[in-house]
Scaffold this motif. Structure first.
Motif, mmCIF file in Angstrom:
data_model
loop_
_atom_site.group_PDB
_atom_site.id
_atom_site.type_symbol
_atom_site.label_atom_id
_atom_site.label_comp_id
_atom_site.label_asym_id
_atom_site.label_seq_id
_atom_site.Cartn_x
_atom_site.Cartn_y
_atom_site.Cartn_z
ATOM 1 N N GLU A 84 5.438 -12.004 1.858
ATOM 2 C CA GLU A 84 4.857 -11.858 3.179
ATOM 3 C C GLU A 84 3.660 -10.911 3.128
ATOM 4 O O GLU A 84 3.407 -10.241 2.127
ATOM 5 C CB GLU A 84 5.921 -11.322 4.150
ATOM 6 N N SER A 85 2.921 -10.842 4.261
ATOM 7 C CA SER A 85 1.756 -9.969 4.336
ATOM 8 C C SER A 85 2.131 -8.531 4.013
ATOM 9 O O SER A 85 3.232 -8.069 4.320
ATOM 10 C CB SER A 85 1.158 -10.040 5.752
ATOM 11 N N ILE A 86 1.200 -7.828 3.390
ATOM 12 C CA ILE A 86 1.446 -6.469 2.941
ATOM 13 C C ILE A 86 1.055 -5.481 4.022
ATOM 14 O O ILE A 86 -0.028 -5.572 4.608
ATOM 15 C CB ILE A 86 0.644 -6.192 1.652
ATOM 16 N N ASP A 87 1.913 -4.512 4.301
ATOM 17 C CA ASP A 87 1.616 -3.434 5.233
ATOM 18 C C ASP A 87 0.877 -2.340 4.462
ATOM 19 O O ASP A 87 1.410 -1.807 3.480
ATOM 20 C CB ASP A 87 2.915 -2.884 5.823
ATOM 21 N N PRO A 88 -0.352 -1.952 4.876
ATOM 22 C CA PRO A 88 -1.098 -0.933 4.126
ATOM 23 C C PRO A 88 -0.320 0.376 3.949
ATOM 24 O O PRO A 88 -0.484 1.064 2.945
ATOM 25 C CB PRO A 88 -2.354 -0.721 4.975
ATOM 26 N N ALA A 89 0.518 0.713 4.916
ATOM 27 C CA ALA A 89 1.272 1.964 4.814
ATOM 28 C C ALA A 89 2.261 1.939 3.646
ATOM 29 O O ALA A 89 2.693 2.994 3.172
ATOM 30 C CB ALA A 89 2.021 2.233 6.122
ATOM 31 N N GLU A 90 2.629 0.744 3.199
ATOM 32 C CA GLU A 90 3.603 0.622 2.121
ATOM 33 C C GLU A 90 2.948 0.449 0.748
ATOM 34 O O GLU A 90 3.636 0.240 -0.250
ATOM 35 C CB GLU A 90 4.534 -0.556 2.403
ATOM 36 N N LEU A 91 1.638 0.539 0.703
ATOM 37 C CA LEU A 91 0.936 0.387 -0.568
ATOM 38 C C LEU A 91 1.155 1.628 -1.450
ATOM 39 O O LEU A 91 1.452 2.713 -0.945
ATOM 40 C CB LEU A 91 -0.559 0.186 -0.314
ATOM 41 N N PRO A 92 0.980 1.491 -2.743
ATOM 42 C CA PRO A 92 1.199 2.620 -3.676
ATOM 43 C C PRO A 92 0.019 3.591 -3.702
ATOM 44 O O PRO A 92 -0.717 3.698 -4.699
ATOM 45 C CB PRO A 92 1.384 1.919 -5.020
ATOM 46 N N TRP A 93 -0.173 4.311 -2.579
ATOM 47 C CA TRP A 93 -1.260 5.287 -2.518
ATOM 48 C C TRP A 93 -1.010 6.389 -3.540
ATOM 49 O O TRP A 93 0.088 6.914 -3.647
ATOM 50 C CB TRP A 93 -1.354 5.883 -1.120
ATOM 51 N N PRO A 94 -2.007 6.797 -4.278
ATOM 52 C CA PRO A 94 -1.802 7.854 -5.281
ATOM 53 C C PRO A 94 -1.564 9.212 -4.622
ATOM 54 O O PRO A 94 -2.019 9.470 -3.502
ATOM 55 C CB PRO A 94 -3.118 7.844 -6.072
ATOM 56 N N ASP A 95 -0.864 10.070 -5.329
ATOM 57 C CA ASP A 95 -0.660 11.437 -4.872
ATOM 58 C C ASP A 95 -2.008 12.166 -4.858
ATOM 59 O O ASP A 95 -2.777 12.099 -5.827
ATOM 60 C CB ASP A 95 0.308 12.165 -5.805
ATOM 61 N N VAL A 96 -2.288 12.864 -3.747
ATOM 62 C CA VAL A 96 -3.608 13.470 -3.570
ATOM 63 C C VAL A 96 -3.882 14.525 -4.626
ATOM 64 O O VAL A 96 -4.978 14.563 -5.218
ATOM 65 C CB VAL A 96 -3.734 14.067 -2.150
ATOM 66 N N GLU A 97 -2.905 15.397 -4.887
ATOM 67 C CA GLU A 97 -3.147 16.472 -5.847
ATOM 68 C C GLU A 97 -3.365 15.920 -7.262
ATOM 69 O O GLU A 97 -4.253 16.371 -7.985
ATOM 70 C CB GLU A 97 -1.964 17.450 -5.842
ATOM 71 N N ALA A 98 -2.550 14.946 -7.641
ATOM 72 C CA ALA A 98 -2.720 14.345 -8.963
ATOM 73 C C ALA A 98 -4.057 13.620 -9.061
ATOM 74 O O ALA A 98 -4.745 13.669 -10.107
ATOM 75 C CB ALA A 98 -1.568 13.391 -9.257
ATOM 76 N N LEU A 99 -4.452 12.940 -7.976
ATOM 77 C CA LEU A 99 -5.724 12.230 -7.971
ATOM 78 C C LEU A 99 -6.890 13.215 -8.097
ATOM 79 O O LEU A 99 -7.839 12.969 -8.849
ATOM 80 C CB LEU A 99 -5.855 11.409 -6.687
ATOM 81 N N CYS A 100 -6.809 14.327 -7.369
ATOM 82 C CA CYS A 100 -7.884 15.321 -7.450
ATOM 83 C C CYS A 100 -7.997 15.879 -8.869
ATOM 84 O O CYS A 100 -9.113 16.112 -9.374
ATOM 85 C CB CYS A 100 -7.634 16.447 -6.456
ATOM 86 N N ALA A 101 -6.864 16.088 -9.519
ATOM 87 C CA ALA A 101 -6.886 16.579 -10.903
ATOM 88 C C ALA A 101 -7.581 15.574 -11.814
ATOM 89 O O ALA A 101 -8.399 15.953 -12.673
ATOM 90 C CB ALA A 101 -5.469 16.858 -11.377
ATOM 91 N N ASP A 102 -7.263 14.297 -11.633
ATOM 92 C CA ASP A 102 -7.922 13.258 -12.432
ATOM 93 C C ASP A 102 -9.417 13.213 -12.154
ATOM 94 O O ASP A 102 -10.244 13.074 -13.064
ATOM 95 C CB ASP A 102 -7.304 11.889 -12.141
ATOM 96 N N LEU A 103 -9.781 13.316 -10.859
ATOM 97 C CA LEU A 103 -11.187 13.237 -10.492
ATOM 98 C C LEU A 103 -11.981 14.406 -11.065
ATOM 99 O O LEU A 103 -13.124 14.242 -11.518
ATOM 100 C CB LEU A 103 -11.335 13.204 -8.962
ATOM 101 N N ARG A 104 -11.386 15.597 -11.060
ATOM 102 C CA ARG A 104 -12.123 16.782 -11.519
ATOM 103 C C ARG A 104 -12.496 16.695 -12.995
ATOM 104 O O ARG A 104 -13.471 17.301 -13.428
ATOM 105 C CB ARG A 104 -11.307 18.040 -11.232
ATOM 106 N N GLU A 105 -11.733 15.941 -13.764
ATOM 107 C CA GLU A 105 -12.063 15.805 -15.182
ATOM 108 C C GLU A 105 -12.666 14.444 -15.504
ATOM 109 O O GLU A 105 -12.952 14.144 -16.659
ATOM 110 C CB GLU A 105 -10.816 16.035 -16.029
ATOM 111 N N SER A 106 -12.922 13.635 -14.483
ATOM 112 C CA SER A 106 -13.455 12.299 -14.717
ATOM 113 C C SER A 106 -14.923 12.350 -15.101
ATOM 114 O O SER A 106 -15.710 13.107 -14.530
ATOM 115 C CB SER A 106 -13.299 11.440 -13.453
ATOM 116 N N PRO A 107 -15.342 11.534 -16.053
ATOM 117 C CA PRO A 107 -16.776 11.441 -16.389
ATOM 118 C C PRO A 107 -17.623 10.943 -15.227
ATOM 119 O O PRO A 107 -18.840 11.150 -15.219
ATOM 120 C CB PRO A 107 -16.804 10.468 -17.578
ATOM 121 N N LEU A 108 -17.013 10.283 -14.224
ATOM 122 C CA LEU A 108 -17.779 9.839 -13.054
ATOM 123 C C LEU A 108 -18.237 11.028 -12.218
ATOM 124 O O LEU A 108 -19.161 10.896 -11.402
ATOM 125 C CB LEU A 108 -16.946 8.883 -12.201
#
Length: 623
Positions: A84-108
């Motif tokens: 069935e259609s996907i509810d955006p609230a149920e999507l696998p959103w990444p953890d904010v703190e972990a994402l920020c850690a990845d972003l801070r060391e990202s070559p981008l």
């Protein structure tokens, strides 16, 4: 909503969010391209990059990572595995703190041995971490730095001359008796500062104030023995520029102003095709003006403001006027709203303090501490509406404040000014369309352009959508049929004109003084031929229909198109409550187009959804 297009190369998180309708194929392709160029393989980082692209496409300057899960869908999401259609609230959103850690060391963000490419910026703010596309971060920084620099000093002013001119230009104080004369205070602020923001809703006298600000600055320069200031009037659209020009010219004679011409911001800056720079005027070739006024600033995007400010000389006064509660630019950013709600910049202004401290006629002492502090930053809000009042003003205030109960109460009170109708209750709408069409056609046949324009502007159908059961296309066809059947018009045929035909201009022609968004009506000329009459101040402007670069027959228009226009009555067609276009700002803009009557066609649920849904454009300027 429409079905989405899946990005063929999307995998993992990108594919899941693409399939759910949160990301488009274009968002995914940009993220994948950046990942390849920057050698960034991590899915959460690529997802964040795609969401940052999506945020800009939705009008934000950046992505607020702590609120990224609040993003809705742009299309009908579906599960690629057939569920069935996907509810955006149920999507696998990444953890904010972990994402920020990845972003801070990202070559981008950090750059990489592969090259200097740093397409993303991660910035800590009071709203939490903000992820920018580099271009928009640099544009925002340009605006912030220039405004901070401009607020660091003040122009020299003769306080006694300013006070004398305020008495001449604003005799008797605020005639409404509604408190401090904020128009007079706005003129004092503009005289004493390099940058002034004049905020206010429809009918609060923004252009009235602008004309007096200009008269004050001209008189002040002459009184102190300086040449008269060189003045530029500008607006983001040709229609808004023409309206500003007409309004100032109508008042110029009694104020001692020269005849001024307004231009779009693009023309003011000197847009050039194929040049080394997009505009002729920039930080290294400044505009030659001493005073620059920009009206309808709510429609100025971040990109355009970042082009304008470097081109303004540091010793030139800049006046930005607009309504921060209206719909913002279709491009990224809501600069006026950000400035109005942002921090106060700059030191105290001794000259302004002396002007207001002894200016008893302005009532400045009645301002509260917060508003007086905002004056130091050049911010003044005009609050007394003169275009409409009573229940329409109360409804606009309720919508602006997000008070659904008050709005529904006003609409259900049974008063003639306001009403709420089910979507199938269209008899009264049809009656208004037919009446306006008949009156317009009769006046047009008689060659009375003024009466034809007044009749055409006595009622307007406004829609949030372009297509679908609640869209302009359907309602425009229905209204045209109603008018034709009643004898108030004809079914529109391409290339054929008839008296009483309502027009919407869809392309600029500066030589002909015809602008995208202008509305007009075909009238019978004295020689028996047909002319198009457009509103230009108090007098109609007549042109031959063949002079239009683009024009269409219009009985209904989008609320976005209606910005800056006024009608006797408006009938507002609301979509269903699920429509993402239905927002508080959209409702406020539609309601404030009316002078005498507002009719809303839609369900209470749709109205409630619209009032509760705000256009939350993420930005770092507010912090």
């Amino acid at each position: 909503m429409t079905a989405i297009e899946l990005a063929q190369r999307a995998t993992g998180l990108l594919r899941i969010f693409n399939a759910a309708g949160v990301l488009t194929a274009a968002d995914v392709h940009v993220a994948l391209r950046l990942g390849r160029l920057g050698r960034e393989p991590r899915e959460p980082v690529l997802l964040a990059a795609a969401l940052a692209v999506r945020a800009v496409r939705s009008g934000s300057v950046c992505l607020e990572l702590r609120r990224m899960h609040e993003m809705g869908v742009d299309a009908e999401g579906f599960d690629p595995d057939g569920a069935e259609s996907i509810d955006p609230a149920e999507l696998p959103w990444p953890d904010v703190e972990a994402l920020c850690a990845d972003l801070r060391e990202s070559p981008l963000i950090q750059g990489s041995p592969a090259g200097p490419l740093r397409p993303l910026r991660l910035i800590d703010s009071t709203a939490g971490p903000l992820l920018y596309l580099d271009r928009y971060y640099r544009q925002e920084q340009t605006i912030r730095e220039i405004l901070a620099e401009r607020s660091g000093s003040h122009p020299p002013v003769d306080v006694e001359v300013v006070r004398a001119e305020l008495d001449r230009l604003f005799p008797g104080g605020d005639m409404s008796g509604a408190g401090p004369d904020r128009q007079r205070i706005a003129a004092a602020v503009a005289a004493a500062g390099w940058t002034t923001v004049v905020a206010g809703g429809p009918g609060t006298g923004k252009t009235h104030t602008i004309a007096r600000v200009l008269a004050l600055l001209v008189a002040h320069q002459c009184a102190v023995g300086e040449p008269a200031p060189r003045i530029a009037l500008a607006a983001p659209t040709g229609k808004a520029a023409a309206r500003l020009q007409d309004s100032v010219r109508e008042q110029a004679g009694g104020l001692g102003l020269p005849e001024l011409t307004a231009a779009t911001l693009h023309r003011l800056l000197g847009w050039q095709r194929g040049g080394a720079t997009r505009f002729r005027h920039h930080a290294h070739n400044r505009l030659p003006y001493d005073v620059i006024v920009v009206d309808e600033t709510s429609m100025v995007s971040l990109t355009m403001m970042s082009r304008l400010l470097p081109a303004v000389r540091p010793d030139a006064r800049l006046v930005l006027a607009g309504d921060p509660d209206q719909l913002a630019s279709v491009d990224a950013g809501a600069v006026l709203a950000d400035l109005v709600s942002g921090p106060v910049l700059g030191p105290p202004n001794p000259a302004l303090d002396r002007i207001l401290g002894s200016d008893t006629d302005s009532g400045a002492t009645e301002l509260d501490d917060t508003e007086r502090d905002r004056l130091r930053g050049g911010m003044i809000a005009l609050t007394t509406g003169r275009r409409f009042g009573g229940r329409i003003a109360a409804l606009a205030a309720a919508v602006r404040a997000g008070d659904t109960g008050a709005a529904l109460g006003l609409l259900g009170a049974g008063e003639a000014e306001l009403s709420l109708h089910d979507p199938d209750e269209i008899a009264q709408v049809r009656a208004d369309v037919v009446r306006a069409a008949r009156e317009c056609t009769a006046a047009a046949e008689a060659g009375d352009a003024v009466a034809a324009l007044e009749a055409m502007e006595s009622h307007r159908l406004l829609c949030a959508h372009r297509r679908g059961p609640f869209g302009v296309e359907r309602w425009d066809r229905m209204a045209a049929t109603w008018a034709a059947v009643s004898g108030g018009g004809r079914e529109p045929v391409a290339g054929q004109w008839f008296p009483g035909q309502p027009l919407l201009v869809t392309a600029n022609d500066h030589e002909a003084r015809v602008y995208n968004g202008d509305t007009g009506v075909i009238v019978r000329a004295s020689d028996g031929g047909l002319r198009a009459a457009l509103r230009r101040g108090n007098e109609p402007y007549l042109v031959h229909p063949t002079q239009f670069a683009g024009v269409s027959t219009v009985y209904a228009m989008t609320i976005h198109r209606s910005q800056g226009s006024q009608y006797g009555a408006v009938s507002i067609v609301l979509p269903g409550p699920e429509s993402s276009l239905l927002t508080r700002e959209l409702l406020y803009t539609a309601i404030t187009r009316a002078r005498d009557r507002v009719r809303i066609i839609g369900t209470p649920e749709a109205l409630e959804a619209g009032i509760s849904r705000r256009v939350l454009r993420a930005s770092g300027l507010r912090g």
